[in-house]
Design a protein around this motif. Structure first.
Motif, PDB file in Angstrom:
ATOM      1  N   LEU A 182     -18.261  54.558  -3.508  1.00  0.00           N
ATOM      2  CA  LEU A 182     -18.731  53.491  -2.995  1.00  0.00           C
ATOM      3  C   LEU A 182     -19.242  53.658  -1.456  1.00  0.00           C
ATOM      4  CD1 LEU A 182     -19.155  50.448  -4.177  1.00  0.00           C
ATOM      5  CD2 LEU A 182     -16.698  50.077  -3.309  1.00  0.00           C
ATOM      6  N   LEU A 183     -20.381  53.175  -1.192  1.00  0.00           N
ATOM      7  CA  LEU A 183     -20.764  53.211   0.257  1.00  0.00           C
ATOM      8  C   LEU A 183     -20.926  51.973   0.928  1.00  0.00           C
ATOM      9  CD1 LEU A 183     -23.759  55.522  -0.118  1.00  0.00           C
ATOM     10  CD2 LEU A 183     -21.431  56.223   0.445  1.00  0.00           C
ATOM     11  N   PHE A 184     -20.973  51.026  -0.064  1.00  0.00           N
ATOM     12  CA  PHE A 184     -21.153  49.580   0.662  1.00  0.00           C
ATOM     13  C   PHE A 184     -21.124  48.580  -0.493  1.00  0.00           C
ATOM     14  CE2 PHE A 184     -22.939  45.897   2.970  1.00  0.00           C
ATOM     15  CZ  PHE A 184     -22.415  46.134   4.172  1.00  0.00           C
ATOM     16  N   VAL A 185     -20.718  47.242  -0.105  1.00  0.00           N
ATOM     17  CA  VAL A 185     -20.508  46.240  -0.995  1.00  0.00           C
ATOM     18  C   VAL A 185     -20.712  44.820  -0.348  1.00  0.00           C
ATOM     19  CG1 VAL A 185     -18.872  44.683  -2.368  1.00  0.00           C
ATOM     20  CG2 VAL A 185     -18.636  47.125  -2.217  1.00  0.00           C
ATOM     21  N   ILE A 186     -21.533  43.914  -0.888  1.00  0.00           N
ATOM     22  CA  ILE A 186     -21.792  42.607  -0.435  1.00  0.00           C
ATOM     23  C   ILE A 186     -21.664  41.652  -1.497  1.00  0.00           C
ATOM     24  CG2 ILE A 186     -23.549  40.874   0.219  1.00  0.00           C
ATOM     25  CD1 ILE A 186     -24.726  42.385   2.356  1.00  0.00           C
ATOM     26  N   VAL A 187     -20.724  40.586  -1.388  1.00  0.00           N
ATOM     27  CA  VAL A 187     -20.449  39.512  -2.577  1.00  0.00           C
ATOM     28  C   VAL A 187     -21.163  38.329  -1.931  1.00  0.00           C
ATOM     29  CG1 VAL A 187     -18.750  38.452  -3.509  1.00  0.00           C
ATOM     30  CG2 VAL A 187     -18.488  40.650  -3.381  1.00  0.00           C
ATOM     31  N   ALA A 243     -31.148  39.300  -1.204  1.00  0.00           N
ATOM     32  CA  ALA A 243     -29.957  39.777  -0.700  1.00  0.00           C
ATOM     33  C   ALA A 243     -29.559  41.190  -0.737  1.00  0.00           C
ATOM     34  CB  ALA A 243     -28.803  39.072  -1.853  1.00  0.00           C
ATOM     35  N   ALA A 244     -30.651  41.887  -1.327  1.00  0.00           N
ATOM     36  CA  ALA A 244     -30.556  43.246  -1.138  1.00  0.00           C
ATOM     37  C   ALA A 244     -31.075  43.828   0.275  1.00  0.00           C
ATOM     38  CB  ALA A 244     -31.415  43.868  -2.209  1.00  0.00           C
ATOM     39  N   PHE A 245     -31.901  43.075   0.695  1.00  0.00           N
ATOM     40  CA  PHE A 245     -32.456  43.409   2.332  1.00  0.00           C
ATOM     41  C   PHE A 245     -31.259  43.288   3.128  1.00  0.00           C
ATOM     42  CE2 PHE A 245     -34.499  42.940   6.126  1.00  0.00           C
ATOM     43  CZ  PHE A 245     -35.408  43.978   6.099  1.00  0.00           C
ATOM     44  N   LYS A 246     -30.054  42.623   2.920  1.00  0.00           N
ATOM     45  CA  LYS A 246     -29.206  42.646   3.676  1.00  0.00           C
ATOM     46  C   LYS A 246     -28.221  43.753   3.487  1.00  0.00           C
ATOM     47  CE  LYS A 246     -28.752  37.630   4.347  1.00  0.00           C
ATOM     48  NZ  LYS A 246     -28.047  36.491   3.966  1.00  0.00           N
ATOM     49  N   PHE A 271     -19.866  49.480 -11.927  1.00  0.00           N
ATOM     50  CA  PHE A 271     -19.662  47.988 -12.074  1.00  0.00           C
ATOM     51  C   PHE A 271     -18.894  47.642 -13.240  1.00  0.00           C
ATOM     52  CE2 PHE A 271     -23.582  46.448  -9.794  1.00  0.00           C
ATOM     53  CZ  PHE A 271     -23.048  45.856  -9.030  1.00  0.00           C
ATOM     54  N   PHE A 272     -18.849  48.663 -14.178  1.00  0.00           N
ATOM     55  CA  PHE A 272     -17.735  48.798 -15.477  1.00  0.00           C
ATOM     56  C   PHE A 272     -16.412  48.866 -14.790  1.00  0.00           C
ATOM     57  CE2 PHE A 272     -15.273  50.953 -18.284  1.00  0.00           C
ATOM     58  CZ  PHE A 272     -15.258  49.924 -19.441  1.00  0.00           C
ATOM     59  N   TRP A 273     -16.198  49.763 -13.996  1.00  0.00           N
ATOM     60  CA  TRP A 273     -15.080  49.867 -13.222  1.00  0.00           C
ATOM     61  C   TRP A 273     -14.285  48.589 -12.797  1.00  0.00           C
ATOM     62  CZ3 TRP A 273     -16.402  55.430 -11.044  1.00  0.00           C
ATOM     63  CH2 TRP A 273     -16.274  56.316 -12.221  1.00  0.00           C
ATOM     64  N   PHE A 274     -15.235  48.091 -12.158  1.00  0.00           N
ATOM     65  CA  PHE A 274     -14.792  46.915 -11.133  1.00  0.00           C
ATOM     66  C   PHE A 274     -14.415  45.902 -12.329  1.00  0.00           C
ATOM     67  CE2 PHE A 274     -18.019  47.467  -7.407  1.00  0.00           C
ATOM     68  CZ  PHE A 274     -16.744  48.280  -6.610  1.00  0.00           C
ATOM     69  N   GLU A 275     -15.099  45.521 -13.162  1.00  0.00           N
ATOM     70  CA  GLU A 275     -15.099  44.414 -14.240  1.00  0.00           C
ATOM     71  C   GLU A 275     -13.621  44.875 -15.158  1.00  0.00           C
ATOM     72  OE1 GLU A 275     -16.650  41.514 -14.419  1.00  0.00           O
ATOM     73  OE2 GLU A 275     -17.679  42.258 -12.650  1.00  0.00           O
ATOM     74  N   SER A 276     -13.415  46.152 -15.244  1.00  0.00           N
ATOM     75  CA  SER A 276     -12.316  46.447 -16.174  1.00  0.00           C
ATOM     76  C   SER A 276     -10.954  46.226 -15.364  1.00  0.00           C
ATOM     77  CB  SER A 276     -12.402  48.031 -16.619  1.00  0.00           C
ATOM     78  OG  SER A 276     -13.370  48.198 -17.328  1.00  0.00           O
ATOM     79  N   TYR A 277     -11.071  46.475 -14.106  1.00  0.00           N
ATOM     80  CA  TYR A 277      -9.840  46.213 -13.218  1.00  0.00           C
ATOM     81  C   TYR A 277      -9.816  44.845 -12.716  1.00  0.00           C
ATOM     82  CZ  TYR A 277      -9.111  51.176 -14.448  1.00  0.00           C
ATOM     83  OH  TYR A 277      -8.882  52.418 -15.202  1.00  0.00           O
ATOM     84  N   ASN A 286     -27.313  33.048 -16.375  1.00  0.00           N
ATOM     85  CA  ASN A 286     -26.282  32.072 -16.504  1.00  0.00           C
ATOM     86  C   ASN A 286     -24.951  32.527 -15.872  1.00  0.00           C
ATOM     87  OD1 ASN A 286     -27.951  30.178 -17.721  1.00  0.00           O
ATOM     88  ND2 ASN A 286     -27.816  31.357 -19.575  1.00  0.00           N
ATOM     89  N   VAL A 287     -24.963  33.046 -14.531  1.00  0.00           N
ATOM     90  CA  VAL A 287     -23.782  33.477 -13.890  1.00  0.00           C
ATOM     91  C   VAL A 287     -23.388  32.494 -12.910  1.00  0.00           C
ATOM     92  CG1 VAL A 287     -22.979  35.281 -12.403  1.00  0.00           C
ATOM     93  CG2 VAL A 287     -24.499  36.028 -14.143  1.00  0.00           C
ATOM     94  N   LYS A 288     -22.108  31.972 -13.027  1.00  0.00           N
ATOM     95  CA  LYS A 288     -21.584  31.013 -12.089  1.00  0.00           C
ATOM     96  C   LYS A 288     -20.478  31.903 -11.165  1.00  0.00           C
ATOM     97  CE  LYS A 288     -21.143  27.290 -15.266  1.00  0.00           C
ATOM     98  NZ  LYS A 288     -20.416  25.949 -15.823  1.00  0.00           N
ATOM     99  N   GLY A 289     -20.518  31.341  -9.934  1.00  0.00           N
ATOM    100  CA  GLY A 289     -19.707  32.185  -9.010  1.00  0.00           C
ATOM    101  C   GLY A 289     -20.371  32.897  -8.070  1.00  0.00           C
ATOM    102  N   ARG A 290     -20.258  34.431  -8.150  1.00  0.00           N
ATOM    103  CA  ARG A 290     -20.670  35.509  -7.294  1.00  0.00           C
ATOM    104  C   ARG A 290     -21.443  36.747  -7.863  1.00  0.00           C
ATOM    105  NH1 ARG A 290     -15.568  34.275  -7.724  1.00  0.00           N
ATOM    106  NH2 ARG A 290     -14.361  33.163  -6.225  1.00  0.00           N
ATOM    107  N   LYS A 291     -22.261  37.200  -7.015  1.00  0.00           N
ATOM    108  CA  LYS A 291     -22.852  38.326  -7.450  1.00  0.00           C
ATOM    109  C   LYS A 291     -22.427  39.342  -6.449  1.00  0.00           C
ATOM    110  CE  LYS A 291     -27.277  36.638  -9.275  1.00  0.00           C
ATOM    111  NZ  LYS A 291     -28.668  36.625  -8.847  1.00  0.00           N
ATOM    112  N   ARG A 292     -22.271  40.650  -6.812  1.00  0.00           N
ATOM    113  CA  ARG A 292     -21.927  41.873  -6.100  1.00  0.00           C
ATOM    114  C   ARG A 292     -22.931  42.661  -6.085  1.00  0.00           C
ATOM    115  NH1 ARG A 292     -18.724  39.828  -9.936  1.00  0.00           N
ATOM    116  NH2 ARG A 292     -16.592  39.178  -9.017  1.00  0.00           N
ATOM    117  N   HIS A 293     -23.434  43.131  -4.798  1.00  0.00           N
ATOM    118  CA  HIS A 293     -24.295  44.260  -4.694  1.00  0.00           C
ATOM    119  C   HIS A 293     -23.756  45.362  -4.030  1.00  0.00           C
ATOM    120  CE1 HIS A 293     -27.991  41.346  -5.234  1.00  0.00           C
ATOM    121  NE2 HIS A 293     -27.143  40.657  -4.538  1.00  0.00           N
TER     122      HIS A 293
END
Length: 110
Positions: free
Chosen positions: A22-27, A37-40, A101-107, A6-13
């Protein structure tokens, strides 16, 4: 919309190393499956980290993705699955990504 969570919007890998760097991010949009999406994400690591041998992921990345990564890149994808218990349990190595992920969400600004 991700119907399962039940997530609207974006996912972050994200990909982090064992020191939480942090080595790599895909949104991407929330309507894409995690395993597709993980294969990308993994594909983008191919030439950047030649010494990479093993990737640890949570249960959302299980299935044919494990075999596809082994065949395409020669890397081991180890999926860490939660046990069906009601009490909290720290899973090996998975907490590293969860804390990032917690650090991302907190800031995050809204």
């Amino acid at each position: 919309m991700d119907g399962g969570k039940n997530v609207k919007g974006r996912k972050r890998h994200i990909v982090v190393d064992s020191m939480e760097l942090l080595l790599f991010v895909i949104v991407h949009a929330a309507n894409h499956y995690d395993s597709k999406a993980a294969f990308k994400v993994v594909e983008s690591l191919k030439y950047r980290f030649p010494r990479l041998v093993k990737i640890i992921a949570d249960a959302g990345y299980r299935g044919v993705l494990v075999d596809n990564i082994k065949i395409s890149f020669g890397w081991i994808l180890q999926v860490v699955v939660r046990k069906d218990s009601t009490k909290f349990e720290v899973l090996p190595k998975r907490w590293i990504v969860e804390r990032t992920f917690f650090w991302f969400e907190s800031y995050r600004t809204f």
